[in-house]
Design a protein around this motif. Structure first.
Motif, PDB file in Angstrom:
ATOM      1  N   ASP A   1       0.546  -1.179  -0.499  1.00 33.63           N
ATOM      2  CA  ASP A   1       0.018  -0.338   0.107  1.00 33.63           C
ATOM      3  C   ASP A   1       0.821   1.066   0.044  1.00 33.63           C
ATOM      4  N   LEU A   2       1.830   1.439   0.520  1.00 27.16           N
ATOM      5  CA  LEU A   2       2.965   2.225   0.929  1.00 27.16           C
ATOM      6  C   LEU A   2       3.341   2.808  -0.759  1.00 27.16           C
ATOM      7  N   ARG A   3       3.531   1.535  -0.795  1.00 27.91           N
ATOM      8  CA  ARG A   3       4.255   1.637  -1.979  1.00 27.91           C
ATOM      9  C   ARG A   3       3.889   1.557  -3.639  1.00 27.91           C
ATOM     10  N   TRP A   4       1.778   1.923  -3.351  1.00 24.24           N
ATOM     11  CA  TRP A   4       1.124   1.594  -4.132  1.00 24.24           C
ATOM     12  C   TRP A   4       1.068   4.146  -3.821  1.00 24.24           C
ATOM     13  N   PHE A   5       1.147   4.261  -3.167  1.00 27.09           N
ATOM     14  CA  PHE A   5       0.833   5.643  -2.155  1.00 27.09           C
ATOM     15  C   PHE A   5       1.906   6.043  -2.522  1.00 27.09           C
ATOM     16  N   VAL A   6       2.681   6.279  -2.921  1.00 25.60           N
ATOM     17  CA  VAL A   6       3.862   6.929  -3.405  1.00 25.60           C
ATOM     18  C   VAL A   6       4.122   6.349  -4.847  1.00 25.60           C
ATOM     19  N   VAL A   7       4.013   5.358  -4.976  1.00 22.10           N
ATOM     20  CA  VAL A   7       3.600   6.201  -7.555  1.00 22.10           C
ATOM     21  C   VAL A   7       2.503   7.343  -7.355  1.00 22.10           C
ATOM     22  N   LEU A   8       0.953   6.813  -6.364  1.00 21.57           N
ATOM     23  CA  LEU A   8       0.193   8.091  -6.971  1.00 21.57           C
ATOM     24  C   LEU A   8       0.831   9.055  -6.258  1.00 21.57           C
ATOM     25  N   ALA A   9       1.536   9.579  -5.062  1.00 21.50           N
ATOM     26  CA  ALA A   9       1.678  10.269  -4.931  1.00 21.50           C
ATOM     27  C   ALA A   9       3.184  11.514  -5.987  1.00 21.50           C
ATOM     28  N   GLU A  10       3.733  10.647  -6.645  1.00 19.82           N
ATOM     29  CA  GLU A  10       4.622  11.315  -7.354  1.00 19.82           C
ATOM     30  C   GLU A  10       3.403  11.874  -8.971  1.00 19.82           C
TER      31      GLU A  10
ATOM     32  N   GLU B   1       0.239  12.165  -9.350  1.00 16.22           N
ATOM     33  CA  GLU B   1      -0.933  13.028  -8.404  1.00 16.22           C
ATOM     34  C   GLU B   1      -2.575  12.913  -9.792  1.00 16.22           C
ATOM     35  N   HIS B   2      -2.145  11.939 -10.289  1.00 17.11           N
ATOM     36  CA  HIS B   2      -3.168  11.094 -10.624  1.00 17.11           C
ATOM     37  C   HIS B   2      -3.640  10.085 -10.513  1.00 17.11           C
ATOM     38  N   LEU B   3      -4.672   9.445 -10.059  1.00 14.37           N
ATOM     39  CA  LEU B   3      -5.618   7.906 -10.170  1.00 14.37           C
ATOM     40  C   LEU B   3      -5.714   7.104 -11.203  1.00 14.37           C
ATOM     41  N   THR B   4      -5.581   7.810 -11.989  1.00 14.09           N
ATOM     42  CA  THR B   4      -5.868   7.457 -13.537  1.00 14.09           C
ATOM     43  C   THR B   4      -4.350   6.874 -14.023  1.00 14.09           C
ATOM     44  N   ALA B   5      -3.489   7.516 -13.993  1.00 16.46           N
ATOM     45  CA  ALA B   5      -2.422   7.646 -14.463  1.00 16.46           C
ATOM     46  C   ALA B   5      -1.505   6.610 -13.212  1.00 16.46           C
ATOM     47  N   ALA B   6      -1.687   6.557 -12.276  1.00 20.87           N
ATOM     48  CA  ALA B   6      -1.058   6.034 -11.014  1.00 20.87           C
ATOM     49  C   ALA B   6      -1.612   4.793 -11.303  1.00 20.87           C
ATOM     50  N   ALA B   7      -2.969   4.153 -11.650  1.00 21.69           N
ATOM     51  CA  ALA B   7      -2.951   2.292 -11.883  1.00 21.69           C
ATOM     52  C   ALA B   7      -2.751   2.010 -12.965  1.00 21.69           C
TER      53      ALA B   7
ATOM     54  N   ALA C   1       0.062   2.895 -14.066  1.00 20.28           N
ATOM     55  CA  ALA C   1       1.799   2.424 -14.344  1.00 20.28           C
ATOM     56  C   ALA C   1       1.706   1.601 -13.143  1.00 20.28           C
ATOM     57  N   LEU C   2       0.995   1.353 -12.305  1.00 16.82           N
ATOM     58  CA  LEU C   2       1.126  -0.001 -11.655  1.00 16.82           C
ATOM     59  C   LEU C   2      -0.026  -1.067 -11.677  1.00 16.82           C
ATOM     60  N   GLY C   3      -0.087  -0.845 -12.544  1.00 12.63           N
ATOM     61  CA  GLY C   3      -0.829  -2.381 -13.613  1.00 12.63           C
ATOM     62  C   GLY C   3      -2.302  -2.770 -12.862  1.00 12.63           C
ATOM     63  N   THR C   4      -2.921  -1.664 -12.382  1.00 15.94           N
ATOM     64  CA  THR C   4      -4.010  -2.135 -11.688  1.00 15.94           C
ATOM     65  C   THR C   4      -5.118  -1.726 -11.682  1.00 15.94           C
ATOM     66  N   SER C   5      -6.270  -1.395 -11.115  1.00 14.64           N
ATOM     67  CA  SER C   5      -7.690  -1.400 -11.280  1.00 14.64           C
ATOM     68  C   SER C   5      -7.604   0.554 -10.411  1.00 14.64           C
ATOM     69  N   GLN C   6      -8.341   1.707 -11.013  1.00 16.00           N
ATOM     70  CA  GLN C   6      -8.574   2.642 -10.445  1.00 16.00           C
ATOM     71  C   GLN C   6      -9.360   2.051  -8.722  1.00 16.00           C
ATOM     72  N   PRO C   7     -10.638   1.815  -8.944  1.00 16.64           N
ATOM     73  CA  PRO C   7     -11.102   1.214  -7.364  1.00 16.64           C
ATOM     74  C   PRO C   7      -9.964   0.420  -6.675  1.00 16.64           C
ATOM     75  N   ASN C   8      -9.255  -0.929  -7.531  1.00 14.27           N
ATOM     76  CA  ASN C   8      -7.921  -1.230  -6.547  1.00 14.27           C
ATOM     77  C   ASN C   8      -6.802  -0.055  -5.442  1.00 14.27           C
ATOM     78  N   LEU C   9      -6.722   0.851  -6.382  1.00 19.70           N
ATOM     79  CA  LEU C   9      -6.250   1.842  -5.830  1.00 19.70           C
ATOM     80  C   LEU C   9      -6.432   3.062  -5.250  1.00 19.70           C
ATOM     81  N   SER C  10      -7.948   3.271  -5.088  1.00 17.89           N
ATOM     82  CA  SER C  10      -8.544   3.816  -4.070  1.00 17.89           C
ATOM     83  C   SER C  10      -9.013   3.623  -2.774  1.00 17.89           C
ATOM     84  N   ARG C  11      -8.903   1.724  -3.119  1.00 19.90           N
ATOM     85  CA  ARG C  11      -9.217   1.084  -2.106  1.00 19.90           C
ATOM     86  C   ARG C  11      -8.083   0.955  -1.072  1.00 19.90           C
TER      87      ARG C  11
END
Length: 296
Positions: A5-14, A16-22, A24-34
């Motif tokens: 979760d912390l790894r995903w948070f770092v990607v999202l923080a860098e 600063e966009h939910l769709t782009a971060a999801a 990059a991580l190869g996951t869905s937006q709902p998974n990243l939001s959770r």
């Protein structure tokens, strides 16, 4: 909250966009939001300001980002170090050994093993026998070259050498030309020995007591080479394992002691209830495949 979760948070923080971060991580937006909700729940605050074009870290988020970057980096380093340790081809063997085998048994074994496993490293501890047993029990050392054999109910054992004990005498000493001697014949001599807290010193004292005398100790040392050189200089005699000191031209002459008690067993030991690392298991298997030297 998981470290991922912390790894995903770092990607999202860098990003600063939910769709782009999801993406990059190869996951869905709902998974990243959770995942983000778990991180925010763990800290009890919101970490982003929601904006029309995306997300922006707030002051709390910047604090968590700094900690998350440091924490995930530390976890990655730990994993890399553990992967190295458990690799049977490049791990580290934690090996303790007696002072009295430092110039013979240990370098011989390590040299032979490195010929077949050159990338395995050793963390070596040179200790007295009672410290070795304590370290094995505590898991500080995985393997030990020691003697006598520790408690067989607790420790495994593989005999390496049965060493003949000798009386080392100065050059030209009256006993130097003998094939065998009884230790009692040296009762009047000054002795040079290891310190009393060393297991081999206790063995020496027991042999002298069995021969009917208490040795007069002229000097105590922690180093066999020092003892050998002092004997060679004529300061006294010493009981040492035959061949225990190498590479010295002191002139000290070893004379084998008579009697079945004038021997000691040196072996490889390990904790029976412990689990050896793959590298240590490989070294143990190598040692067990070597023929034991029964002595004279």
């Amino acid at each position: 909250m998981h470290v991922d979760d912390l790894r995903w948070f770092v990607v999202l923080a860098e990003a600063e966009h939910l769709t782009a971060a999801a993406a990059a991580l190869g996951t869905s937006q709902p998974n990243l939001s959770r995942s983000l909700r778990r991180v925010e729940a763990a800290f009890g605050v919101s970490l982003f300001e929601r904006e029309h074009r995306g997300l922006r870290l707030n002051p709390y988020g910047r604090i968590v980002l700094e900690a998350a970057q440091a924490g995930t980096a530390a976890v990655d380093t730990a994993r890399q170090r553990i992967d190295t340790l458990v690799d049977p081809d490049s791990g580290t063997v934690r090996l303790a050994f007696l002072h009295s085998v430092a110039t013979g048994v240990v370098p011989d074994l390590l040299k032979a093993f490195r010929a077949v496993a050159p990338t395995i490293r050793f963390a070596l501890r040179e200790q007295a026998s009672h410290d070795i047993v304590q370290d094995l029990s505590a898991g500080e050392s995985e393997l030990a070259i020691t003697g006598p054999r520790p408690d067989p109910a607790v420790f495994g054992w593989h005999l390496l050498q049965r060493q003949r004990l000798c009386l080392y005498v100065p050059p030209g000493h009256a006993l130097a030309g003998r094939q065998r001697i009884n230790l009692a014949e040296a009762a009047a001599e000054p002795f040079i020995g290891l310190r009393p807290d060393f297991g081999f010193r206790r063995l020496t004292d027991e042999l002298c007591q069995a021969a009917g005398f208490t040795p007069s100790v002229a000097f105590e040392s922690t180093d066999l080479t020092t003892i050998d050189r002092l004997v060679g200089a004529g300061l006294g005699v010493a009981v040492l394992p035959g061949g225990a000191v190498r590479g010295t031209e002191s002139g000290a002459t070893p004379v084998p002691l008579a009697g079945v008690r004038a021997r000691r067993d040196i072996g490889l030991s390990w904790r029976l209830r412990g689990t050896l690392s793959p590298a240590a298991e490989r070294f143990r298997a190598f040692v067990e495949a070597q023929p034991a030297h029964p002595g004279e």
